[in-house]
Design a protein around this motif. Structure first.
Motif, short mmCIF file in Angstrom:
data_model
loop_
_atom_site.label_atom_id
_atom_site.label_comp_id
_atom_site.label_asym_id
_atom_site.label_seq_id
_atom_site.Cartn_x
_atom_site.Cartn_y
_atom_site.Cartn_z
N LEU A 1 0.81 -1.23 -0.07
CA LEU A 1 0.09 -0.07 0.12
C LEU A 1 0.89 1.37 -0.20
O LEU A 1 0.52 2.20 -0.71
CB LEU A 1 -0.97 0.10 1.17
N LYS A 2 1.92 0.94 0.55
CA LYS A 2 2.98 2.42 0.63
C LYS A 2 3.77 2.66 -0.73
O LYS A 2 3.72 3.71 -1.20
CB LYS A 2 3.94 2.15 1.64
N ILE A 3 3.73 1.53 -1.38
CA ILE A 3 4.31 1.59 -2.73
C ILE A 3 3.20 2.17 -3.68
O ILE A 3 3.51 3.38 -4.38
CB ILE A 3 4.71 0.29 -3.25
N LEU A 4 2.00 1.66 -3.61
CA LEU A 4 0.94 2.36 -4.23
C LEU A 4 0.68 3.95 -3.99
O LEU A 4 0.15 4.78 -4.88
CB LEU A 4 -0.35 1.57 -4.08
N ALA A 5 0.92 4.33 -3.05
CA ALA A 5 0.68 5.67 -2.45
C ALA A 5 1.90 6.56 -2.59
O ALA A 5 2.13 7.80 -2.07
CB ALA A 5 0.32 5.72 -0.78
N ASN A 6 3.05 5.97 -3.27
CA ASN A 6 4.30 6.73 -3.38
C ASN A 6 4.93 7.16 -2.21
O ASN A 6 5.58 8.34 -2.03
CB ASN A 6 4.15 7.89 -4.25
N ILE A 7 4.86 6.11 -1.30
CA ILE A 7 5.72 6.42 0.18
C ILE A 7 6.86 5.73 0.39
O ILE A 7 6.68 4.29 -0.13
CB ILE A 7 4.48 6.15 1.25
N SER A 8 7.92 6.03 0.91
CA SER A 8 9.15 5.41 1.05
C SER A 8 9.02 4.18 1.87
O SER A 8 8.40 4.28 3.05
CB SER A 8 10.10 6.15 1.66
N ILE A 9 9.10 2.85 1.44
CA ILE A 9 8.87 1.72 2.19
C ILE A 9 10.17 1.38 3.29
O ILE A 9 10.11 0.61 4.14
CB ILE A 9 9.01 0.43 1.42
N ALA A 10 11.20 2.32 2.69
CA ALA A 10 12.44 2.10 3.74
C ALA A 10 12.33 2.68 5.07
O ALA A 10 12.66 2.42 6.15
CB ALA A 10 13.67 2.61 2.91
N GLU A 11 11.78 3.76 5.05
CA GLU A 11 11.35 4.61 6.23
C GLU A 11 10.05 4.22 7.09
O GLU A 11 9.03 4.13 6.64
CB GLU A 11 10.78 6.24 5.87
N LYS A 12 10.36 3.55 8.26
CA LYS A 12 9.38 3.24 9.22
C LYS A 12 9.43 3.68 10.36
O LYS A 12 8.64 3.45 11.60
CB LYS A 12 9.46 1.54 9.45
N ARG A 13 10.13 4.84 10.40
CA ARG A 13 10.22 5.24 11.96
C ARG A 13 9.47 6.73 12.20
O ARG A 13 9.09 6.96 13.24
CB ARG A 13 11.68 5.65 12.43
N VAL A 14 9.10 7.24 10.99
CA VAL A 14 8.17 8.45 11.13
C VAL A 14 6.85 8.39 10.38
O VAL A 14 6.92 7.60 9.43
CB VAL A 14 9.15 9.70 10.63
N PRO A 15 5.82 9.21 10.65
CA PRO A 15 4.51 9.15 9.92
C PRO A 15 4.77 9.65 8.44
O PRO A 15 5.75 10.63 8.22
CB PRO A 15 3.82 10.13 10.66
N GLN A 16 4.21 9.11 7.66
CA GLN A 16 4.07 9.64 6.21
C GLN A 16 2.81 9.77 5.57
O GLN A 16 1.80 9.16 6.06
CB GLN A 16 4.97 8.57 5.44
#
Length: 568
Positions: free
Chosen positions: A237-252
């Motif tokens: 879902l993060k890929i579909l939303a163009n969100i970094s999948i490497a970053e899991k520590r902060v809200p996106q």
């Protein structure tokens, strides 16, 4: 021998599906010392014809206490078949065959296919009871009830049930390929659309990923996803939303545009790190259904007439107030839709632009490059609009520009977060606006809330108790002739008794008396008292009218409007 310790092989031996000599021979042909040796032994036996996969699955089902079902001559009602899509049943070789007391009974060929069973429960949206049937019998029943497949499935189907692939050990767990996770992500969204959800919540908990939909403003838990699928599903879902999948520590934050069932959807996506992994929320915005009409919002006829007269004014400021999720933007969109004519130029500034409105210029706020509400509003005024909509007044600068625009020949709409209409005036002053400017520019403030409509499919008349009438300030004589109703709960409303929502409103028009009070910078309470004396119908009183008309319930109105009797 170690292979004979496998529970599947023990079942096969106990049921005389093979003898120990066959087992020893198959074990010698396996791969000694390799991971999954038991799995290799079972596969070897099935491939050699020494072990019947269907009989083994039947034995496992009996060992687990799973009921058996015969499908050959069984007729399945259409409403039961509709619980699972043709694509899903063919892909997983399952068949729904009965619906009893809210539980869906489903035939499966592999009693140990935990992922398939979980997927059936999630896709159906209700509790399920699996029952065993041979794989070929299920396939024939699927073709008989759903019709032949239009095209063969792209994913190759195993030659035998996966009973040998899902042993109770870590090595026996099936691999998480991309395809099932992609399909699961799409199913979650499709089911949310089917159930009219406004939000999808994926919440990581200990041992599972909880999935909940917000329907008519209320959270509804639909099912849980296996914990081991959580990282892959969130990443998809993060890929579909163009969100970094490497970053899991902060809200996106991100956005997904998708088409499902012939409908174009915008999904606003946000992630939040938690102790159990990343949580994710998707807000569904249906671009094809954003043509709200004022008559659909729930106005009583006299309030709708007053509001239409206010928005038809050539200039001035009209505010819509209420908490987040109270439908303020929808109300303003409905007003713009009604005013949108070829001889008028309308510009909006929003954060974000939730829906595309044909024929209207919409400007997104982007604070990262200095495009704030105030900056956008200044630029909009140079475009010579007739009507302006500011998504929200958050600061004194925006408030002052909006009010000055209202005084210079523009009709301005905006929203504020206040509890009632009178508080909008004091909120503007608190932001730094001068009282004389507020008095001169403000035409009206309208507060609103959303309450759930009684489901028309299970609507039932009922008589409230004396205590319930007193909670509304009504006597039995005053309630005589009212159409009190509630929803009994049915499949159409997921057992809640409600389906859809409507607004309850209070409209504070700024007349000469109110203008003088604003000049004097009086409290919201004093302004509210003046408005009541001038005929203001509070939200609670408006809600009462909708209760008496049988549109909503006492519980709904009481839950969203404070029980301050002075507001009646």
């Amino acid at each position: 021998m170690t292979t004979a310790a496998d529970p599947l092989l023990r079942i096969a031996l106990a049921r005389n599906l093979l003898d120990r000599a066959q087992l020893e021979a198959a074990a010698q042909r396996g791969e000694p010392g390799a991971k999954g040796a038991a799995r290799s032994t079972i596969d070897t036996l099935i491939a050699a014809g020494a072990l019947d996969a269907g009989e083994l699955a039947r034995g496992v089902a009996e060992n687990l206490g799973m009921p058996m079902v015969a499908l050959t001559s069984r007729a399945v009602p259409h409403e039961v078949l509709a619980r699972l899509s043709p694509e899903f049943v063919r892909e997983n070789n399952v068949l729904p065959f009965a619906l009893e007391s809210g539980v869906l009974h489903v035939a499966i060929a592999d009693p140990l296919a935990v992922d398939v069973i979980d997927g059936v429960g999630y896709h159906a949206g209700i509790p399920i009871q699996p029952a065993f049937a041979p794989a070929e019998e299920i396939r024939r029943a699927i073709e008989r009830h759903y019709g032949p497949a239009v095209a063969p499935e792209s994913v190759a189907e195993p030659a035998a049930p996966a009973v040998g692939l899902v042993a109770g050990s870590e090595e026996g767990q099936p691999d998480d390929s991309d395809a099932p996770v992609i399909k699961l992500a799409h199913r979650i969204i499709e089911e949310a659309v089917r159930q009219r959800a406004s939000d999808v919540h994926l919440e990581p908990l200990q041992g599972k990923l909880r999935v909940r939909y917000r329907i008519d403003g209320v959270m509804l838990e639909v099912d849980a996803v296996a914990k081991r699928l959580q990282p892959a599903l969130i990443s998809r879902l993060k890929i579909l939303a163009n969100i970094s999948i490497a970053e899991k520590r902060v809200p996106q934050d991100g956005r997904i545009r998708i088409e499902t069932g012939g409908r174009a959807l915008d999904l606003r996506v946000s992630t939040l790190p938690t102790t159990q992994g990343e949580g994710l929320v998707m807000r569904l915005l249906d671009r094809a259904q954003v043509k709200p009409q004022l008559g659909e919002l729930g106005f009583l006829p006299d309030d709708q007439e007053r509001f239409e007269q206010l928005i038809a004014s050539p200039d001035g400021l009209v505010l819509v107030t209420g908490p987040t999720g109270s439908g303020k933007t929808t109300t303003l969109y409905a007003a713009l839709h009604q005013l949108n004519q070829a001889d008028r130029k309308i510009i909006t500034v929003e954060e974000p632009v939730e829906y595309q409105l044909p024929g209207i210029n919409q400007v997104p706020v982007n604070t990262a490059i200095g495009m704030s509400f105030a900056a956008a509003l200044r630029a909009m005024l140079r475009q010579a609009p007739n009507i302006i909509m500011v998504g929200e007044i958050r600061d004194g600068e925006t408030a002052e520009i909006a009010m000055n625009a209202a005084l210079t020949g523009h009709m301005v709409f905006s929203t504020l977060h206040t509890s009632d209409a009178a508080a909008a005036v004091t909120r503007l002053v608190d932001l730094g606006a001068k009282p004389f400017l507020v008095a001169a520019s403000l035409r009206a403030a309208m507060a609103q809330r959303l309450v759930r409509r009684i489901c028309p499919a299970c609507r039932r008349a009922y008589q409230p108790s004396i205590r319930e009438l007193h909670s509304l300030g009504l006597s039995p004589a005053e309630a005589a002739g009212a159409a009190f109703a509630h929803g009994a709960g049915c499949a159409a409303c997921h057992g809640t008794g409600y389906r859809g929502r409507l607004g309850i409103f209070e409209i504070l028009e700024i007349d000469a008396g109110a203008r003088e009070l604003i000049y004097d910078n009086v409290t919201a309470r004093r302004l509210r008292e003046h408005a009541r004396g001038s005929g203001l119908r509070s939200m609670r009183r408006d809600g009462l009218g909708k209760i008496l008309a049988g549109l909503t319930t006492i519980e709904e109105v009481v839950s969203v409007v404070a029980a301050d009797q002075s507001h009646l």
